[in-house]
Design a protein around this motif. Structure first.
Motif, PDB file in Angstrom:
ATOM      1  N   UNK A   1     -18.698   2.199  11.146  1.00 15.72           N
ATOM      2  CA  UNK A   1     -18.704   1.141  10.193  1.00 15.72           C
ATOM      3  C   UNK A   1     -18.148   1.416   8.965  1.00 15.72           C
ATOM      4  N   UNK A   2     -18.615   2.699   8.317  1.00 10.30           N
ATOM      5  CA  UNK A   2     -17.827   3.204   7.162  1.00 10.30           C
ATOM      6  C   UNK A   2     -16.270   2.993   7.384  1.00 10.30           C
ATOM      7  N   UNK A   3     -15.792   3.544   8.234  1.00  9.64           N
ATOM      8  CA  UNK A   3     -14.357   3.648   8.606  1.00  9.64           C
ATOM      9  C   UNK A   3     -13.899   2.258   8.778  1.00  9.64           C
ATOM     10  N   UNK A   4     -14.347   1.637   9.502  1.00  9.36           N
ATOM     11  CA  UNK A   4     -13.815   0.250   9.977  1.00  9.36           C
ATOM     12  C   UNK A   4     -13.742  -0.688   8.331  1.00  9.36           C
ATOM     13  N   UNK A   5     -14.789  -0.317   7.331  1.00 10.24           N
ATOM     14  CA  UNK A   5     -14.831  -0.751   6.083  1.00 10.24           C
ATOM     15  C   UNK A   5     -13.457  -0.447   5.134  1.00 10.24           C
ATOM     16  N   UNK A   6     -13.210   1.055   5.386  1.00  5.07           N
ATOM     17  CA  UNK A   6     -12.421   1.725   4.740  1.00  5.07           C
ATOM     18  C   UNK A   6     -11.009   0.973   5.324  1.00  5.07           C
ATOM     19  N   UNK A   7     -10.725   0.858   6.423  1.00  6.31           N
ATOM     20  CA  UNK A   7      -9.336   0.537   7.075  1.00  6.31           C
ATOM     21  C   UNK A   7      -9.270  -0.778   6.648  1.00  6.31           C
ATOM     22  N   UNK A   8     -10.161  -1.793   6.803  1.00  5.47           N
ATOM     23  CA  UNK A   8      -9.978  -3.373   6.369  1.00  5.47           C
ATOM     24  C   UNK A   8      -9.638  -3.417   5.105  1.00  5.47           C
ATOM     25  N   UNK A   9     -10.294  -2.565   4.264  1.00  2.33           N
ATOM     26  CA  UNK A   9     -10.260  -2.634   2.711  1.00  2.33           C
ATOM     27  C   UNK A   9      -8.675  -2.236   2.244  1.00  2.33           C
ATOM     28  N   UNK A  10      -8.153  -1.465   2.921  1.00  8.61           N
ATOM     29  CA  UNK A  10      -6.936  -1.113   2.722  1.00  8.61           C
ATOM     30  C   UNK A  10      -5.758  -2.252   3.252  1.00  8.61           C
ATOM     31  N   UNK A  11      -6.304  -2.597   4.310  1.00  7.84           N
ATOM     32  CA  UNK A  11      -5.025  -3.256   4.943  1.00  7.84           C
ATOM     33  C   UNK A  11      -5.132  -4.683   4.379  1.00  7.84           C
ATOM     34  N   UNK A  12      -6.415  -5.159   3.560  1.00  6.74           N
ATOM     35  CA  UNK A  12      -6.457  -6.522   2.966  1.00  6.74           C
ATOM     36  C   UNK A  12      -5.703  -6.175   1.937  1.00  6.74           C
ATOM     37  N   UNK A  13      -5.549  -5.271   1.110  1.00  7.94           N
ATOM     38  CA  UNK A  13      -5.070  -5.141  -0.180  1.00  7.94           C
ATOM     39  C   UNK A  13      -3.377  -4.542  -0.268  1.00  7.94           C
ATOM     40  N   UNK A  14      -2.822  -4.365   0.958  1.00  6.73           N
ATOM     41  CA  UNK A  14      -1.743  -3.912   1.115  1.00  6.73           C
ATOM     42  C   UNK A  14      -0.736  -4.953   1.476  1.00  6.73           C
ATOM     43  N   UNK A  15       0.745  -4.813   0.893  1.00  7.96           N
ATOM     44  CA  UNK A  15       1.548  -5.893   1.331  1.00  7.96           C
ATOM     45  C   UNK A  15       2.416  -5.204   2.728  1.00  7.96           C
ATOM     46  N   UNK A  16       2.190  -3.988   2.875  1.00  2.94           N
ATOM     47  CA  UNK A  16       2.699  -3.184   4.050  1.00  2.94           C
ATOM     48  C   UNK A  16       1.751  -2.289   4.440  1.00  2.94           C
ATOM     49  N   UNK A  17       1.278  -1.860   5.566  1.00  2.98           N
ATOM     50  CA  UNK A  17       0.043  -1.156   5.866  1.00  2.98           C
ATOM     51  C   UNK A  17       0.467  -0.370   7.354  1.00  2.98           C
ATOM     52  N   UNK A  42      -4.540   8.557  10.004  1.00  3.34           N
ATOM     53  CA  UNK A  42      -3.837   8.540   8.886  1.00  3.34           C
ATOM     54  C   UNK A  42      -3.505   7.011   8.544  1.00  3.34           C
ATOM     55  N   UNK A  43      -4.003   6.729   7.348  1.00  5.53           N
ATOM     56  CA  UNK A  43      -3.851   5.323   6.869  1.00  5.53           C
ATOM     57  C   UNK A  43      -2.989   5.383   5.766  1.00  5.53           C
ATOM     58  N   UNK A  44      -1.927   4.386   5.738  1.00  4.07           N
ATOM     59  CA  UNK A  44      -1.042   4.256   4.501  1.00  4.07           C
ATOM     60  C   UNK A  44      -0.645   2.736   4.223  1.00  4.07           C
ATOM     61  N   UNK A  45      -0.952   2.590   2.887  1.00  4.33           N
ATOM     62  CA  UNK A  45      -0.900   1.183   2.449  1.00  4.33           C
ATOM     63  C   UNK A  45       0.417   1.218   1.041  1.00  4.33           C
ATOM     64  N   UNK A  46       1.064   0.153   1.286  1.00  6.95           N
ATOM     65  CA  UNK A  46       1.686  -0.208  -0.055  1.00  6.95           C
ATOM     66  C   UNK A  46       1.140  -1.403  -0.969  1.00  6.95           C
ATOM     67  N   UNK A  47       0.473  -0.691  -2.112  1.00  5.72           N
ATOM     68  CA  UNK A  47      -0.053  -1.704  -3.066  1.00  5.72           C
ATOM     69  C   UNK A  47       0.778  -2.196  -4.267  1.00  5.72           C
ATOM     70  N   UNK A  48       0.932  -1.215  -5.152  1.00  4.10           N
ATOM     71  CA  UNK A  48       1.757  -1.168  -6.273  1.00  4.10           C
ATOM     72  C   UNK A  48       3.353  -0.683  -6.012  1.00  4.10           C
ATOM     73  N   UNK A  49       4.258  -1.430  -6.619  1.00  4.73           N
ATOM     74  CA  UNK A  49       5.718  -1.123  -6.610  1.00  4.73           C
ATOM     75  C   UNK A  49       5.983   0.138  -7.496  1.00  4.73           C
ATOM     76  N   UNK A  50       6.693   1.143  -7.410  1.00  4.51           N
ATOM     77  CA  UNK A  50       7.415   2.097  -8.075  1.00  4.51           C
ATOM     78  C   UNK A  50       7.864   1.513  -9.282  1.00  4.51           C
ATOM     79  N   UNK A  51       8.200   2.194 -10.323  1.00  2.00           N
ATOM     80  CA  UNK A  51       8.605   1.752 -11.504  1.00  2.00           C
ATOM     81  C   UNK A  51       9.808   0.865 -11.359  1.00  2.00           C
TER      82      UNK A  51
END
Length: 259
Positions: A128-144, A33-42
Motif C-alpha cells: 500500500x505504501x508503494x502504491x500510494x507513492x506511485x499514484x502520488x507521482x503519477x497524479x502530479x506529473x505531466x509525463x511519467x 524506477x519511477x520518473x516524473x516530469x513536474x517542473x520545467x527547466x529554467x
C-alpha cells in the motif's frame, strides 16, 4: 526494439584508445524506477533546475516520507528520491535520425527502489505504501515512467548515503544487445576522464512496457567531476557519442541530486 544475441558492435574512431571498464558481479536485486516530469527547466537552452515550485516541494517531501516508510520493510534494500539538477550534453544524433516515436526523457523527480530479489518486486507492487507513492507521482506529473528491472551490468555499487551528482541515463536503442555492448565499450572513457568507479545498469523486465532499452545509474562527488569533461573533452563526442550513433543508440542523460 529487438533483442538479438548476434548483434555486433560497430566501432568508429578506433584510433582512440581508452581502457575497457572492469565490471563487477551484477546484483540479484530487483529494482523499481519511477520518473516524473513536474517542473520545467529554467530555459530550453539552459536546461537547469534552479527553483522548485511549491507543488514540487510538497511532492518531494511526501515521496521522501513514503520512501522512508518503505525502507523499514524487511525486503526493501533501499528507497531513494532524486531531484534533477541539469540536462547535460550527451543526447547525440540518433534521436534526430530514428523514425521511432521516442519520448525525450524530461524527468525532474526520480525514485529508485531496490528490493532483495526479483520475486520481491511482486510484493512491492502490492504494498500500500508503494502504491500510494506511485499514484502520488503519477497524479502530479505531466509525463511519467515506471519500470521494474534487473541489474544487467555493474561497475560498482552506487552510494546513496552521501550526496553528490547522480546520473540516470535513459537509453533508446534499436537493439538491446548493441546497447549493452556500446555502453560497456564507452564506459572506459568515463573512468579515464571523470574517475567513474560505480554504475548500476538497469534492464527493464518487460521491454514492451518501457520507453527505454536500459537505464544507467551512477554517481560522482560533484558537478565538477563530470560536467567539464562533457563540455570540453573532444573525445566525449568522437569516442562516446559517435559510437552510440554508429550503433543506433540514443542516450538521454539527466543529472540529479538527493532530494
Amino acid at each position: 526494439m529487438t533483442d538479438s544475441s548476434e548483434s555486433k558492435l560497430n566501432i568508429v574512431n578506433d584510433h582512440l584508445d581508452f581502457p575497457r571498464i572492469s565490471l563487477t558481479e551484477s546484483t540479484d536485486s530487483g529494482y523499481r524506477h519511477i520518473a516524473a516530469a513536474v517542473d520545467d527547466p529554467l530555459l530550453p537552452i539552459l536546461p537547469v533546475y534552479l527553483f522548485d515550485s511549491k507543488e514540487k516541494q510538497r511532492l518531494v517531501a511526501e515521496c521522501k516520507r513514503l520512501c522512508d516508510e518503505l525502507a523499514e520493510t524487511d525486503w526493501v534494500v533501499d528507497a531513494t528520491v532524486f531531484k534533477a539538477v541539469i540536462h547535460p550534453p550527451g543526447r547525440g544524433e540518433y534521436l534526430n535520425q530514428t523514425d521511432e516515436d521516442v519520448h525525450l526523457a524530461d524527468f525532474d523527480v526520480a525514485v529508485l527502489i531496490e528490493v532483495e530479489n526479483i520475486p520481491a518486486l511482486q510484493q512491492l507492487e502490492e504494498n500500500n505504501t508503494y502504491l500510494t507513492l506511485e499514484s502520488t507521482l503519477e497524479d502530479a506529473a505531466r509525463s511519467f515512467h515506471v519500470i521494474s528491472g534487473t541489474n544487467e551490468k555493474r561497475i560498482g555499487p552506487v552510494d546513496h548515503d552521501s550526496d553528490g551528482v547522480f546520473l540516470f541515463n535513459y537509453f533508446f536503442a534499436e537493439d538491446i544487445e548493441q546497447n549493452l555492448q556500446v555502453w560497456e565499450y564507452t564506459s572506459g572513457w568515463f573512468q579515464a576522464e571523470t574517475g567513474l568507479d560505480n554504475s548500476t545498469l538497469l534492464l527493464p523486465l518487460d521491454s514492451d512496457r518501457s520507453e527505454y532499452t536500459v537505464i544507467n545509474h551512477c554517481r560522482w562527488d560533484g558537478l565538477l567531476d563530470i560536467l567539464p569533461a562533457l563540455l570540453f573533452k573532444r573525445t566525449f563526442r568522437t569516442y562516446v557519442l559517435e559510437n552510440f550513433e554508429a550503433n543506433n543508440v540514443a542516450p538521454m542523460p539527466i543529472l540529479y541530486k538527493l532530494a
